[in-house]
Design a protein around this motif. Structure first.
Motif, PDB file in Angstrom:
ATOM      1  N   ALA A  53      80.146  29.482  -6.875  1.00 55.29           N
ATOM      2  CA  ALA A  53      81.036  29.256  -5.733  1.00 55.29           C
ATOM      3  C   ALA A  53      82.179  28.320  -6.103  1.00 55.29           C
ATOM      4  O   ALA A  53      83.329  28.529  -5.686  1.00 55.29           O
ATOM      5  N   GLY A  82      76.720  34.409  -5.711  1.00 56.66           N
ATOM      6  CA  GLY A  82      78.112  34.046  -5.929  1.00 56.66           C
ATOM      7  C   GLY A  82      78.907  35.157  -6.567  1.00 56.66           C
ATOM      8  O   GLY A  82      80.090  35.365  -6.238  1.00 56.66           O
ATOM      9  N   ASN A  85      79.728  37.706  -3.901  1.00 61.99           N
ATOM     10  CA  ASN A  85      80.865  37.243  -3.101  1.00 61.99           C
ATOM     11  C   ASN A  85      82.176  37.450  -3.850  1.00 61.99           C
ATOM     12  O   ASN A  85      83.176  37.886  -3.273  1.00 61.99           O
ATOM     13  N   TRP A 415      78.201  29.628   0.035  1.00 59.58           N
ATOM     14  CA  TRP A 415      79.419  29.652  -0.782  1.00 59.58           C
ATOM     15  C   TRP A 415      80.379  28.518  -0.444  1.00 59.58           C
ATOM     16  O   TRP A 415      81.089  27.998  -1.309  1.00 59.58           O
TER      17      TRP A 415
END
Length: 555
Positions: A53, A82, A85, A415
């Motif tokens: 993140a 992560g 994302n 995050w």
């Protein structure tokens, strides 16, 4: 040049200044080499999700590909959230994962695993290096692929004995690549110019490409309302602009309802609307004339038919489109004035409702969101990971500066804390306020330690309602047993309640509790003077309070 030296040389050459990681035995050759590696700083995180993140936030704020170091299969597994994302938000990132020593991999040693198979679903590509001579070219490919539209993470698995080899390897020079130029926008401009009720959808590709000013020019020449794509990850159109009409809701039916009032749409840099809750039917109504502009050819016509699909440099294409539209639509000014007046009335009503809700803690969520927005210093960046409060915050934020708002559409919780740290590290001149749901913050709470260790002056605002509010709201819409009886299984974060000030203290961070909306506003305003991280707890009312209010209003 030894393999480990080649890795560090390539990292420097690719613009890397920080390596985000959490080391283990397979990273010892890297950690040893970093002891005498000028220009490269290792940023330690306590858990891999926070590490990735931080790299995500840093890449977005610096506009450069970030470099992450993870440890074997377990570290890759922890970092997957992560990477997912970053893939969904299209953040360029190279993840170097240490693999066990090849000389005993056949014995299935502890810590080993199929790193490539584990990561493949969450990255653009994953590859394991088997020969030292191949490491430099694989790394060059990884950096190039990570940045190429659509950008995203690339994983390179590197056995620890390979990095420690004494063999000499050659480092290929970096190959600068120029992307395609602007597309021919003449016919698309003619279609939009002939529309009576055009609309513009600003996707996150616009912000990533630095093309906000160009999209503003197109919208003004059209006199068209502009909506952000559902759950936009950044500022793709100034939210204080008179033509800005707000974010589209992440449901096909809601998008279709908005678009049905228009006869033509310009959809720029938008990844297919990405609905959240299912609703039947398509997002784009039949008969709508669509012009789609994107740097990724795969996006054109992906989920809906288009009349004109333009691929190429996004800023250049939008600039060309604006030039073709210049002075071509006499009604544009009148349209813009009418829309601006309507949008101003709607914003005034939203502001009035939020201000009317100001009071002591626990705060009305509308008041808390408004207090955060009202307290933001000039130039501040909001990193938002607050599911329900975040929607209220979007409605009152007025941000015109690109990069002022950072979110992830990936959905992997935890995050926000790390992303805020990476954002401030990359751009230390801009204040950073992380707005976090309490549930989201608990997924990434270890990141607070990194903020304290590196004295990163971020204000972490935890919107604390003690529950997973969005789940309760969704169940209410369905009208099932939970909603009928007011009993929601597994959705409350208490008892025991989470003591956020104690949690912050455990990681070495100061904390305050906002006793009113005014106190919250003032605490957020103070971020401009921070010399160290600060956690601000904002107690807000939850789902039960809204149910009581609804019953009292006779709804």
């Amino acid at each position: 040049m030894r393999p480990i030296e080649a890795l560090l040389e390539i990292a420097r050459d690719e613009g890397v200044t920080r390596i985000f990681g959490n080391p283990g035995t397979t990273e010892l050759p890297l950690m040893d080499a970093l002891a005498e590696a000028p220009g490269l700083h290792y940023v330690l995180g306590l858990q891999e999700a926070s590490v990735v993140a931080m790299a995500d936030g840093h890449a977005r704020a610096s506009r450069r590909t970030s470099l992450v170091s993870l440890h074997v299969a377990a570290g890759v597994a922890n970092g997957l959230i992560g990477m997912l994302n970053a893939l969904r938000s299209r953040t360029p990132m190279v993840v170097v994962a240490g693999q066990q020593d090849r000389r005993h991999l056949v014995q299935d040693p502890m810590l080993s695993g199929d790193l490539v198979g584990l990561a493949s679903a969450a990255v653009k590509r994953a590859v394991e290096v088997q020969h030292a001579r191949d490491l430099p070219i694989v790394l060059r490919r990884a950096f190039a692929l990570a940045a190429r539209p659509p950008a995203g993470p690339v994983l390179v698995s590197v056995p620890m004995d390979l990095l420690a080899e004494d063999a000499g390897v050659a480092v290929p020079a970096r190959s600068p690549v120029t992307g395609p130029g602007p597309a021919d926008a003449g016919e698309a401009a003619a279609l939009l110019a002939n529309a009576d009720r055009p609309v513009v959808i600003a996707g996150d590709g616009v912000g990533r490409a630095g093309a906000v000013a160009e999209l503003v020019a197109v919208a003004e020449r059209l006199g068209a309302a502009v909506h952000h794509q559902p759950m936009n990850d950044g500022i793709d159109f100034p939210t204080g602009h008179p033509l800005y009409a707000g974010m589209l809701a992440p449901r096909n039916a809601a998008v279709r309802e908005v678009l049905a009032g228009h006869d033509a749409a310009l959809i720029a840099g938008c990844h297919a609307f990405m609905p959240h809750h299912y609703t039947p039917g398509p997002a784009v109504p039949d008969g709508l004339a669509v012009v789609q502009v994107d740097e990724d050819p795969a996006e054109i016509g992906r989920n809906f038919a288009v009349r004109h699909g333009l691929t190429g440099d996004l800023a250049g294409t939008l600039r060309a489109l604006a030039e073709h539209l210049d002075g071509r639509i006499p009604a544009a000014r009148e349209r813009a004035e009418r829309l601006g007046a309507a949008h101003a009335r709607a914003r005034k009503a939203t502001e009035a409702a939020a201000r009317a809700a100001y009071g002591p803690a626990p705060l009305d969520p509308r008041a808390a969101a408004h207090a955060v927005a009202a307290g933001l210093p000039d130039g501040a960046v909001v990193v938002e990971e607050a599911i329900t409060a975040g929607l209220l915050l979007r409605a009152v934020l007025r941000q015109d500066l690109p990069g002022s708002y950072v979110h992830t559409v990936g959905g992997g919780l935890g995050w926000g804390i790390g992303a805020a740290i990476g954002t401030r590290m990359a751009d230390p001149d801009r204040p950073v306020v992380a707005v976090l749901g309490d549930g989201c913050a608990m997924f990434g709470v270890q990141g607070l330690w990194s903020a304290a260790r590196y004295e990163v002056p971020v204000a972490f605002v935890v919107m604390n309602n003690g529950e997973y509010r969005t789940l309760k709201d969704t169940l209410d819409e369905g009208g099932g047993p939970s909603a009928r009886h007011g009993r929601y299984v597994g959705m409350d974060l208490g008892p025991p309640a989470i003591d956020w000030r104690s949690a912050a203290g455990a990681f070495g961070i100061g904390a305050v509790r906002a006793g009113s909306a005014d106190e919250l506003r003032d605490a957020v305003a103070g971020v401009k003077d921070l010399a160290a991280p600060l956690l601000i707890e904002a107690p807000i009312t939850g789902h039960a309070a809204d149910r009581r209010a609804a019953r009292g209003a006779g709804r």
